[in-house]
Design a protein around this motif. Structure first.
Motif, PDB file in Angstrom:
ATOM      1  N   LYS A   1       0.835  -1.210   0.000  1.00  0.00           N
ATOM      2  CA  LYS A   1       0.000   0.000   0.000  1.00  0.00           C
ATOM      3  C   LYS A   1       0.866   1.256   0.000  1.00  0.00           C
ATOM      4  O   LYS A   1       0.547   2.249  -0.662  1.00  0.00           O
ATOM      5  CB  LYS A   1      -0.917  -0.018   1.225  1.00  0.00           C
ATOM      6  N   ASP A   2       1.968   1.220   0.739  1.00  0.00           N
ATOM      7  CA  ASP A   2       2.877   2.368   0.796  1.00  0.00           C
ATOM      8  C   ASP A   2       3.566   2.615  -0.541  1.00  0.00           C
ATOM      9  O   ASP A   2       4.014   3.734  -0.813  1.00  0.00           O
ATOM     10  CB  ASP A   2       3.940   2.145   1.875  1.00  0.00           C
ATOM     11  N   LEU A   3       3.664   1.580  -1.365  1.00  0.00           N
ATOM     12  CA  LEU A   3       4.406   1.679  -2.627  1.00  0.00           C
ATOM     13  C   LEU A   3       3.491   1.865  -3.849  1.00  0.00           C
ATOM     14  O   LEU A   3       3.974   1.851  -4.981  1.00  0.00           O
ATOM     15  CB  LEU A   3       5.260   0.418  -2.827  1.00  0.00           C
ATOM     16  N   VAL A   4       2.202   2.052  -3.617  1.00  0.00           N
ATOM     17  CA  VAL A   4       1.242   2.105  -4.721  1.00  0.00           C
ATOM     18  C   VAL A   4       1.586   3.189  -5.746  1.00  0.00           C
ATOM     19  O   VAL A   4       1.593   2.935  -6.952  1.00  0.00           O
ATOM     20  CB  VAL A   4      -0.194   2.313  -4.189  1.00  0.00           C
ATOM     21  N   SER A   5       1.857   4.391  -5.278  1.00  0.00           N
ATOM     22  CA  SER A   5       2.123   5.499  -6.214  1.00  0.00           C
ATOM     23  C   SER A   5       3.330   5.205  -7.089  1.00  0.00           C
ATOM     24  O   SER A   5       3.301   5.405  -8.316  1.00  0.00           O
ATOM     25  CB  SER A   5       2.348   6.802  -5.438  1.00  0.00           C
ATOM     26  N   ASP A   6       4.409   4.719  -6.482  1.00  0.00           N
ATOM     27  CA  ASP A   6       5.609   4.390  -7.248  1.00  0.00           C
ATOM     28  C   ASP A   6       5.344   3.232  -8.211  1.00  0.00           C
ATOM     29  O   ASP A   6       5.829   3.233  -9.345  1.00  0.00           O
ATOM     30  CB  ASP A   6       6.758   4.015  -6.310  1.00  0.00           C
ATOM     31  N   ALA A   7       4.581   2.247  -7.750  1.00  0.00           N
ATOM     32  CA  ALA A   7       4.311   1.077  -8.584  1.00  0.00           C
ATOM     33  C   ALA A   7       3.480   1.453  -9.814  1.00  0.00           C
ATOM     34  O   ALA A   7       3.722   0.943 -10.916  1.00  0.00           O
ATOM     35  CB  ALA A   7       3.582   0.010  -7.765  1.00  0.00           C
ATOM     36  N   ARG A   8       2.518   2.337  -9.653  1.00  0.00           N
ATOM     37  CA  ARG A   8       1.691   2.771 -10.790  1.00  0.00           C
ATOM     38  C   ARG A   8       2.554   3.356 -11.903  1.00  0.00           C
ATOM     39  O   ARG A   8       2.289   3.142 -13.097  1.00  0.00           O
ATOM     40  CB  ARG A   8       0.675   3.818 -10.337  1.00  0.00           C
ATOM     41  N   GLU A   9       3.567   4.110 -11.534  1.00  0.00           N
ATOM     42  CA  GLU A   9       4.408   4.791 -12.517  1.00  0.00           C
ATOM     43  C   GLU A   9       5.251   3.825 -13.331  1.00  0.00           C
ATOM     44  O   GLU A   9       5.857   4.214 -14.330  1.00  0.00           O
ATOM     45  CB  GLU A   9       5.304   5.808 -11.810  1.00  0.00           C
ATOM     46  N   CYS A  10       5.313   2.565 -12.906  1.00  0.00           N
ATOM     47  CA  CYS A  10       6.098   1.573 -13.641  1.00  0.00           C
ATOM     48  C   CYS A  10       5.361   1.046 -14.867  1.00  0.00           C
ATOM     49  O   CYS A  10       5.962   0.390 -15.720  1.00  0.00           O
ATOM     50  CB  CYS A  10       6.458   0.406 -12.725  1.00  0.00           C
ATOM     51  N   TYR A  11       4.068   1.327 -14.968  1.00  0.00           N
ATOM     52  CA  TYR A  11       3.248   0.809 -16.062  1.00  0.00           C
ATOM     53  C   TYR A  11       2.722   1.945 -16.943  1.00  0.00           C
ATOM     54  O   TYR A  11       2.697   3.104 -16.526  1.00  0.00           O
ATOM     55  CB  TYR A  11       2.050   0.034 -15.497  1.00  0.00           C
ATOM     56  N   ALA A  12       2.320   1.587 -18.147  1.00  0.00           N
ATOM     57  CA  ALA A  12       1.665   2.558 -19.020  1.00  0.00           C
ATOM     58  C   ALA A  12       0.426   3.096 -18.307  1.00  0.00           C
ATOM     59  O   ALA A  12      -0.368   2.327 -17.761  1.00  0.00           O
ATOM     60  CB  ALA A  12       1.275   1.898 -20.344  1.00  0.00           C
ATOM     61  N   GLU A  13       0.275   4.411 -18.297  1.00  0.00           N
ATOM     62  CA  GLU A  13      -0.749   5.065 -17.482  1.00  0.00           C
ATOM     63  C   GLU A  13      -2.148   4.549 -17.744  1.00  0.00           C
ATOM     64  O   GLU A  13      -2.932   4.331 -16.815  1.00  0.00           O
ATOM     65  CB  GLU A  13      -0.693   6.573 -17.717  1.00  0.00           C
ATOM     66  N   GLU A  14      -2.489   4.313 -19.009  1.00  0.00           N
ATOM     67  CA  GLU A  14      -3.866   3.914 -19.322  1.00  0.00           C
ATOM     68  C   GLU A  14      -4.217   2.533 -18.764  1.00  0.00           C
ATOM     69  O   GLU A  14      -5.389   2.201 -18.610  1.00  0.00           O
ATOM     70  CB  GLU A  14      -4.090   3.933 -20.837  1.00  0.00           C
ATOM     71  N   SER A  15      -3.217   1.748 -18.433  1.00  0.00           N
ATOM     72  CA  SER A  15      -3.477   0.387 -17.958  1.00  0.00           C
ATOM     73  C   SER A  15      -3.897   0.331 -16.494  1.00  0.00           C
ATOM     74  O   SER A  15      -4.379  -0.701 -16.027  1.00  0.00           O
ATOM     75  CB  SER A  15      -2.230  -0.487 -18.157  1.00  0.00           C
ATOM     76  N   THR A  16      -3.716   1.417 -15.762  1.00  0.00           N
ATOM     77  CA  THR A  16      -4.035   1.396 -14.325  1.00  0.00           C
ATOM     78  C   THR A  16      -5.185   2.326 -13.953  1.00  0.00           C
ATOM     79  O   THR A  16      -5.597   2.348 -12.795  1.00  0.00           O
ATOM     80  CB  THR A  16      -2.793   1.795 -13.496  1.00  0.00           C
ATOM     81  N   ARG A  17      -5.700   3.065 -14.920  1.00  0.00           N
ATOM     82  CA  ARG A  17      -6.759   4.039 -14.612  1.00  0.00           C
ATOM     83  C   ARG A  17      -8.009   3.388 -14.042  1.00  0.00           C
ATOM     84  O   ARG A  17      -8.695   3.984 -13.204  1.00  0.00           O
ATOM     85  CB  ARG A  17      -7.134   4.819 -15.882  1.00  0.00           C
ATOM     86  N   HIS A  18      -8.319   2.186 -14.483  1.00  0.00           N
ATOM     87  CA  HIS A  18      -9.556   1.526 -14.050  1.00  0.00           C
ATOM     88  C   HIS A  18      -9.421   0.906 -12.659  1.00  0.00           C
ATOM     89  O   HIS A  18     -10.397   0.381 -12.121  1.00  0.00           O
ATOM     90  CB  HIS A  18      -9.956   0.448 -15.058  1.00  0.00           C
ATOM     91  N   LEU A  19      -8.214   0.950 -12.082  1.00  0.00           N
ATOM     92  CA  LEU A  19      -7.975   0.367 -10.768  1.00  0.00           C
ATOM     93  C   LEU A  19      -7.737   1.474  -9.746  1.00  0.00           C
ATOM     94  O   LEU A  19      -6.755   2.212  -9.854  1.00  0.00           O
ATOM     95  CB  LEU A  19      -6.754  -0.560 -10.810  1.00  0.00           C
ATOM     96  N   ASN A  20      -8.637   1.604  -8.769  1.00  0.00           N
ATOM     97  CA  ASN A  20      -8.365   2.570  -7.699  1.00  0.00           C
ATOM     98  C   ASN A  20      -7.235   2.023  -6.822  1.00  0.00           C
ATOM     99  O   ASN A  20      -6.774   0.893  -7.016  1.00  0.00           O
ATOM    100  CB  ASN A  20      -9.629   2.866  -6.886  1.00  0.00           C
ATOM    101  N   ASP A  21      -6.796   2.808  -5.853  1.00  0.00           N
ATOM    102  CA  ASP A  21      -5.649   2.404  -5.052  1.00  0.00           C
ATOM    103  C   ASP A  21      -5.884   1.100  -4.302  1.00  0.00           C
ATOM    104  O   ASP A  21      -4.973   0.277  -4.156  1.00  0.00           O
ATOM    105  CB  ASP A  21      -5.266   3.515  -4.064  1.00  0.00           C
ATOM    106  N   GLU A  22      -7.098   0.899  -3.813  1.00  0.00           N
ATOM    107  CA  GLU A  22      -7.389  -0.332  -3.074  1.00  0.00           C
ATOM    108  C   GLU A  22      -7.293  -1.557  -3.979  1.00  0.00           C
ATOM    109  O   GLU A  22      -6.673  -2.564  -3.615  1.00  0.00           O
ATOM    110  CB  GLU A  22      -8.789  -0.253  -2.456  1.00  0.00           C
TER     111      GLU A  22
END
Length: 210
Positions: free
Chosen positions: A116-137
């Motif tokens: 959970k603490d690493l969510v923001s950094d982990a999101r940046e590792c992927y193409a942005e459009e691939s994570t938009r449909h997933l909220n942080d939880e």
């Protein structure tokens, strides 16, 4: 072309230091070093794209590559997450993670919170459009389940106890090597440290009780 340097003796003022007072003549060819914008200066920390990229469309469209980039049994990360044909292994991920909670809820909670603490950094590792449909939880849950699955695959025999078919085991190994089927190393190494530490503590406790 000439490079003018202040060659006078040392001074108490740093502004008179040869390194600080160096200047370039107006016709010097080195001015590009001082005027080029940061986004084009080729610095090592410049990120040109996601750390875990998608396969370029031109490669995927080649007939001989059909099927080479799609996981057969297990998805890791957001690119293939939620595909119907991979649901069987998603259920297995949940099953073995649930066993972790039963065995050691404190370790499971600590691992989940670390992700959970690493969510923001982990999101940046992927193409942005691939994570938009997933909220942080949902993103945290995916990272946790995927990371724990990978660790169990390599560090224990829990997957063997699930009586997977030999072809499924071979497919898992293949899928974990796919370019689009990866987890950020920082997430994986953080989970591994917590899990290995808990395993060592458990073994030490058993030795003390023996």
């Amino acid at each position: 072309m000439s490079i003018a340097l202040n060659m006078e003796g040392p001074s108490h003022s740093s502004s008179h230091s040869p390194l600080h007072s160096a200047s370039l003549s107006t016709d010097s060819g080195l001015h590009f070093l001082m005027t080029e914008s940061p986004e084009h200066d080729g610095t090592p920390d410049q990120q040109m794209g996601p750390v875990i990229p998608r396969v370029p469309p031109e490669f995927r469209e080649m007939k001989e590559n059909t099927g080479c980039y799609e996981p057969k049994v297990v998805s890791i990360g957001p690119y293939h997450h939620g595909k119907k044909e991979l649901e069987k292994m998603e259920s297995l991920k949940t099953k073995i993670a649930r066993q972790l909670v039963k065995d050691s809820s404190e370790v499971a909670e600590e691992m989940y919170n670390k992700v959970k603490d690493l969510v923001s950094d982990a999101r940046e590792c992927y193409a942005e459009e691939s994570t938009r449909h997933l909220n942080d939880e949902k993103f945290t849950r995916m990272m946790f389940l995927d990371g724990y699955f990978i660790l169990q695959y390599f560090l224990s025999n829990k997957l063997e106890k699930q009586k997977l078919r030999n072809e499924d085991v071979a497919s898992v190994t293949r899928d974990l090597l796919l370019l689009e089927n990866q987890l950020p190393f920082r997430v994986l190494i953080s989970l591994m440290r917590l899990l290995v530490t808990s395993m060592l503590m458990f073994n030490l406790t058993r030795c003390d009780l023996a």
